[in-house]
Design a protein around this motif. Structure first.
Motif, PDB file in Angstrom:
ATOM      1  N   ALA A   1      -8.684   7.790  46.736  1.00 53.42           N
ATOM      2  CA  ALA A   1      -9.673   7.652  47.886  1.00 53.42           C
ATOM      3  C   ALA A   1      -9.497   8.829  48.827  1.00 53.42           C
ATOM      4  CB  ALA A   1      -9.642   6.188  48.618  1.00 53.42           C
ATOM      5  N   LEU A   2     -10.612   9.409  49.032  1.00 54.66           N
ATOM      6  CA  LEU A   2     -10.649  10.498  50.052  1.00 54.66           C
ATOM      7  C   LEU A   2     -11.569   9.759  51.284  1.00 54.66           C
ATOM      8  CD1 LEU A   2     -11.192  13.674  48.059  1.00 54.66           C
ATOM      9  CD2 LEU A   2      -8.925  12.936  49.346  1.00 54.66           C
ATOM     10  N   LEU A   3     -11.120   9.577  52.190  1.00 54.73           N
ATOM     11  CA  LEU A   3     -11.780   8.594  53.366  1.00 54.73           C
ATOM     12  C   LEU A   3     -12.338   9.426  54.552  1.00 54.73           C
ATOM     13  CD1 LEU A   3      -9.241   5.888  53.717  1.00 54.73           C
ATOM     14  CD2 LEU A   3     -11.309   5.788  52.163  1.00 54.73           C
ATOM     15  N   ALA A   4     -13.661   9.007  54.892  1.00 54.55           N
ATOM     16  CA  ALA A   4     -14.029   9.193  55.980  1.00 54.55           C
ATOM     17  C   ALA A   4     -14.645   8.069  56.925  1.00 54.55           C
ATOM     18  CB  ALA A   4     -15.410  10.394  56.022  1.00 54.55           C
ATOM     19  N   GLU A   5     -13.651   7.695  57.672  1.00 60.45           N
ATOM     20  CA  GLU A   5     -13.823   6.270  58.318  1.00 60.45           C
ATOM     21  C   GLU A   5     -14.360   6.300  59.561  1.00 60.45           C
ATOM     22  OE1 GLU A   5     -14.038   3.383  56.703  1.00 60.45           O
ATOM     23  OE2 GLU A   5     -12.925   3.806  54.955  1.00 60.45           O
ATOM     24  N   GLU A   6     -15.221   7.295  60.164  1.00 60.38           N
ATOM     25  CA  GLU A   6     -15.824   7.244  61.517  1.00 60.38           C
ATOM     26  C   GLU A   6     -14.894   6.965  62.619  1.00 60.38           C
ATOM     27  OE1 GLU A   6     -20.223   5.320  60.233  1.00 60.38           O
ATOM     28  OE2 GLU A   6     -18.236   3.832  60.305  1.00 60.38           O
ATOM     29  N   GLY A   7     -13.597   7.712  62.517  1.00 58.31           N
ATOM     30  CA  GLY A   7     -12.746   7.431  63.644  1.00 58.31           C
ATOM     31  C   GLY A   7     -11.834   6.316  63.853  1.00 58.31           C
ATOM     32  N   ARG A   8     -11.720   5.925  62.892  1.00 57.47           N
ATOM     33  CA  ARG A   8     -10.897   4.554  62.904  1.00 57.47           C
ATOM     34  C   ARG A   8      -9.608   4.956  62.518  1.00 57.47           C
ATOM     35  NH1 ARG A   8     -15.721   2.849  60.572  1.00 57.47           N
ATOM     36  NH2 ARG A   8     -16.882   1.235  61.797  1.00 57.47           N
ATOM     37  N   GLY A   9      -8.953   5.941  62.860  1.00 60.20           N
ATOM     38  CA  GLY A   9      -7.631   6.167  62.578  1.00 60.20           C
ATOM     39  C   GLY A   9      -6.494   5.244  63.437  1.00 60.20           C
ATOM     40  N   ALA A  10      -7.185   4.752  64.603  1.00 58.19           N
ATOM     41  CA  ALA A  10      -6.210   3.825  65.541  1.00 58.19           C
ATOM     42  C   ALA A  10      -6.213   2.373  64.719  1.00 58.19           C
ATOM     43  CB  ALA A  10      -7.293   3.633  66.593  1.00 58.19           C
ATOM     44  N   LEU A  11      -6.795   2.043  63.787  1.00 56.64           N
ATOM     45  CA  LEU A  11      -6.605   0.958  62.847  1.00 56.64           C
ATOM     46  C   LEU A  11      -5.330   1.224  61.961  1.00 56.64           C
ATOM     47  CD1 LEU A  11     -10.009  -0.313  62.198  1.00 56.64           C
ATOM     48  CD2 LEU A  11      -8.769  -0.804  64.108  1.00 56.64           C
ATOM     49  N   GLY A  12      -4.795   2.230  62.071  1.00 58.21           N
ATOM     50  CA  GLY A  12      -3.822   2.803  60.845  1.00 58.21           C
ATOM     51  C   GLY A  12      -4.197   3.227  59.774  1.00 58.21           C
ATOM     52  N   GLY A  13      -3.662   4.340  59.369  1.00 59.70           N
ATOM     53  CA  GLY A  13      -4.151   5.144  57.994  1.00 59.70           C
ATOM     54  C   GLY A  13      -4.641   6.443  58.226  1.00 59.70           C
ATOM     55  N   THR A  14      -4.438   7.224  57.422  1.00 57.03           N
ATOM     56  CA  THR A  14      -4.811   8.731  57.675  1.00 57.03           C
ATOM     57  C   THR A  14      -6.171   8.917  57.038  1.00 57.03           C
ATOM     58  OG1 THR A  14      -2.584   9.465  57.466  1.00 57.03           O
ATOM     59  CG2 THR A  14      -4.354  10.975  57.265  1.00 57.03           C
ATOM     60  N   ASP A  15      -7.047   9.702  58.102  1.00 55.53           N
ATOM     61  CA  ASP A  15      -8.458  10.048  57.525  1.00 55.53           C
ATOM     62  C   ASP A  15      -8.381  11.356  56.971  1.00 55.53           C
ATOM     63  OD1 ASP A  15     -11.432   8.937  58.435  1.00 55.53           O
ATOM     64  OD2 ASP A  15     -11.454  11.042  58.380  1.00 55.53           O
ATOM     65  N   ASP A  16      -9.163  11.405  55.801  1.00 58.43           N
ATOM     66  CA  ASP A  16      -9.064  12.699  55.102  1.00 58.43           C
ATOM     67  C   ASP A  16      -9.978  13.765  55.651  1.00 58.43           C
ATOM     68  OD1 ASP A  16      -7.164  12.214  52.435  1.00 58.43           O
ATOM     69  OD2 ASP A  16      -8.550  10.309  52.577  1.00 58.43           O
ATOM     70  N   TYR A  17     -11.068  13.085  56.222  1.00 60.04           N
ATOM     71  CA  TYR A  17     -12.168  13.902  56.909  1.00 60.04           C
ATOM     72  C   TYR A  17     -11.281  14.805  58.185  1.00 60.04           C
ATOM     73  CZ  TYR A  17     -16.058  15.543  59.528  1.00 60.04           C
ATOM     74  OH  TYR A  17     -17.165  16.280  60.272  1.00 60.04           O
ATOM     75  N   GLU A  18     -10.780  13.835  58.877  1.00 60.47           N
ATOM     76  CA  GLU A  18     -10.210  14.398  60.146  1.00 60.47           C
ATOM     77  C   GLU A  18      -9.018  15.327  59.865  1.00 60.47           C
ATOM     78  OE1 GLU A  18      -9.369  11.827  63.353  1.00 60.47           O
ATOM     79  OE2 GLU A  18     -11.202  10.935  63.321  1.00 60.47           O
ATOM     80  N   MET A  19      -8.219  15.149  58.723  1.00 63.64           N
ATOM     81  CA  MET A  19      -7.305  16.035  58.234  1.00 63.64           C
ATOM     82  C   MET A  19      -7.994  17.505  57.892  1.00 63.64           C
ATOM     83  SD  MET A  19      -4.200  14.313  55.947  1.00 63.64           S
ATOM     84  CE  MET A  19      -5.306  13.560  54.953  1.00 63.64           C
ATOM     85  N   PHE A  20      -9.162  17.505  57.166  1.00 69.81           N
ATOM     86  CA  PHE A  20     -10.026  18.442  56.987  1.00 69.81           C
ATOM     87  C   PHE A  20     -10.515  19.198  58.159  1.00 69.81           C
ATOM     88  CE2 PHE A  20     -14.342  20.034  56.548  1.00 69.81           C
ATOM     89  CZ  PHE A  20     -14.375  21.002  55.594  1.00 69.81           C
ATOM     90  N   LEU A  21     -10.829  18.529  59.154  1.00 69.69           N
ATOM     91  CA  LEU A  21     -11.370  19.352  60.310  1.00 69.69           C
ATOM     92  C   LEU A  21     -10.090  20.106  61.155  1.00 69.69           C
ATOM     93  CD1 LEU A  21     -13.685  16.666  61.869  1.00 69.69           C
ATOM     94  CD2 LEU A  21     -14.285  18.839  60.895  1.00 69.69           C
ATOM     95  N   ALA A  22      -8.869  19.336  60.946  1.00 67.97           N
ATOM     96  CA  ALA A  22      -7.696  19.858  61.616  1.00 67.97           C
ATOM     97  C   ALA A  22      -7.441  21.199  60.792  1.00 67.97           C
ATOM     98  CB  ALA A  22      -6.527  18.916  61.480  1.00 67.97           C
ATOM     99  N   ASP A  23      -7.405  21.312  59.370  1.00 68.21           N
ATOM    100  CA  ASP A  23      -7.186  22.132  58.498  1.00 68.21           C
ATOM    101  C   ASP A  23      -7.911  23.395  58.899  1.00 68.21           C
ATOM    102  OD1 ASP A  23      -5.191  20.998  57.286  1.00 68.21           O
ATOM    103  OD2 ASP A  23      -6.362  20.417  55.686  1.00 68.21           O
TER     104      ASP A  23
END
Length: 503
Positions: A128-150
């Motif tokens: 699963a490659l996730l884009a969870e609308e900024g829910r990283g505070a619930l635990g778990g890494t968001d793939d879309y946010e990692m993409f933005l960081a890259d």
């Protein structure tokens, strides 16, 4: 033994499946459904070569419960959520869509929004490659946010300043290629290119728009600026706030009613997000074609629920009106299809729990006994459709047949009755009409048969008694409906059971 050469896989393998979900897209918001403004040329074309189900509904028009129905083929009564429980795991005794396909030899990939707990639970998908609308505070890494960081934009996803649950809007603030819709398409297309050519594939591509935040690309908003936008419609029954059922008064108090000009601009932004997705679907279809597997791929497009978009002075989801509860449902078979049809409009009553058995049947895979849904390409059609949302005084229940819809609000035990066939905008409440008393009583009896749990306390042998209407009002919205902020460094972890941005 399967032939492993790339050129003739389509003749040797079971069908591939491209299963697309969008978030909060009303069923009427399609060109092929007769909408006067929206541009959806890709979906319209797919409907012309497949079947559009014109009476498709969400069993519970709320994000998480709806997705549980999609992924398990079951109703909220079976999977256990009709309220939105962000920390409730997928039931362990229900085989999921992805698990069932995987057991049949499929490679399975999810891209975009899954909205499960824990967030990295693959619920049967290989990956699963996730884009969870900024829910990283619930635990778990968001793939879309990692993409933005890259790409050098760490934590800047929400610096546009728009809320995930409100109706203010602005254009996207980062380079166009970084928009979540573009990323979802790019990641899905790459997955198609990286597939194992010796096995059939299931791709679940889940776009987060047009769910707020309303942040369309400027190029898509521009195409709607010069045209008139359809106005919101408001029925007489919706004019007096004090006479509205309690859950509707809560919704009115929570979401600010937009003035006409702002409402029109909000709709432009919403429509722009939809057209952007529609055009990105062309990239997925083009990738399948160039990979020489399009002819052996089944395509299904739907949404978890709709949005009221200001109609009847209401916004968002949860409600049982057509704008909220009705969803798009487009199904396209393979090139040699003998079951789906071509250019068909099917008016049977279908729901999200029907997706799993439909796709399994089309791929020749046994449907688990736990599935409560019915295949949409079978002769097995339901006479009525039941939907539900929330609990207690906020509860709303609905049942409709091929013509009429009955809505029940347990708080105060208020009913509304609409002739959907002749009044699709629900402008005329017929619950007090002497000419429709027999329809009201018939649907009440059918509705009562669907009730369970705490709802049984709101009925007795003499009829519907309801529950007390609370005197409480909506609390001040200090969090701007779940507004996100700077996400680098990452926000601290929060209690996953806390509902953010709800009424």
């Amino acid at each position: 033994m399967l032939n492993r050469s790339r050129g003739d896989n389509s003749a040797k393998l079971q069908p591939n499946v491209l299963f697309v979900t969008v978030d909060q897209w009303p069923g009427s918001l399609l060109g092929c459904a007769g909408h006067p403004v929206i541009e959806t040329p890709t979906i319209d074309h797919l409907a012309s070569i497949g079947t559009r189900f014109s009476n498709a509904y969400s069993e519970c028009p709320v994000c998480i419960p709806a997705r549980r129905s999609i992924m398990t083929g079951t109703s909220p009564r079976r999977h256990g959520d009709r309220t939105f429980q962000p920390s409730l795991r997928m039931p362990a005794d229900l085989p999921t869509l992805a698990y069932t396909f995987g057991q049949a030899g499929y490679q399975t990939q999810a891209i975009g929004k899954l909205h499960v707990y824990p967030q990295r639970d693959r619920i049967g998908f290989d990956d699963a490659l996730l884009a969870e609308e900024g829910r990283g505070a619930l635990g778990g890494t968001d793939d879309y946010e990692m993409f933005l960081a890259d790409k050098g934009y760490a934590g800047q996803q929400f610096l546009h300043g728009m809320s995930n649950n409100e109706y203010s809007w602005r254009t996207w603030h980062l380079p166009e290629e970084l928009h979540v819709t573009n990323w979802t398409t790019w990641a899905a297309a790459r997955s198609m290119k990286r597939r194992d050519p010796t096995r059939p594939a299931l791709w679940h591509v889940s776009y987060t728009p047009p769910h707020p935040p309303l942040i369309p690309l400027a190029s898509y908003l521009e195409r709607y600026r010069a045209r008139d936008i359809d106005e919101a419609y408001v029925a007489d029954w919706a004019l007096d706030d004090k006479r509205l059922p309690y859950p509707l008064r809560l919704a009115r108090d929570y979401w600010t009613k937009l003035p006409a000009a702002q409402l029109a601009d909000m709709r432009r932004a919403f429509y722009a997000l939809c057209t952007h997705i529609d055009h990105q679907l062309r990239v997925l279809i083009g990738t399948l074609r160039e990979e020489q597997i399009l002819d052996n791929t089944i395509i299904l497009i739907t949404s978890d629920h709709g949005d009221m978009l200001g109609n009847h002075g209401l916004y968002a989801k949860r409600l049982m009106y057509e704008g909220s509860a009705k969803v798009p449902m487009i199904l396209v078979g393979t090139a040699d299809d003998q079951q789906v049809g071509c250019g068909v409009i099917d008016d049977r009553l279908v729901g999200l729990r029907d997706i799993m058995p439909t796709l399994l049947q089309l791929c020749g895979i046994a449907v688990p006994e736990s599935c409560e849904g019915r295949s949409m390409v079978s002769a097995d059609q339901r006479a009525t459709f039941y939907a539900e949302a929330l609990s207690g005084a906020k509860a709303m229940r609905m049942i409709r047949d091929e013509r009429f819809k009955l809505i029940w609000y347990p708080a105060g035990s208020i009913f509304q009755l609409f002739d959907i066939l002749n009044d699709p905008h629900e402008m005329h409440d017929l619950s007090a009409s002497p000419d429709h008393e027999h329809v009201l009583k018939r649907l009440q009896e059918l509705l009562r048969d669907e009730l369970y749990g705490e709802d049984l306390e709101a009925v007795n042998p003499d009829g519907f008694v309801g529950v007390d209407v609370p005197s409480s009002v909506v609390q001040p919205n200090r969090g701007l409906s779940g507004q996100r902020g700077l996400h680098y460094p990452a926000p601290p972890l929060q209690d996953p059971s806390v509902v953010v941005g709800g009424v």
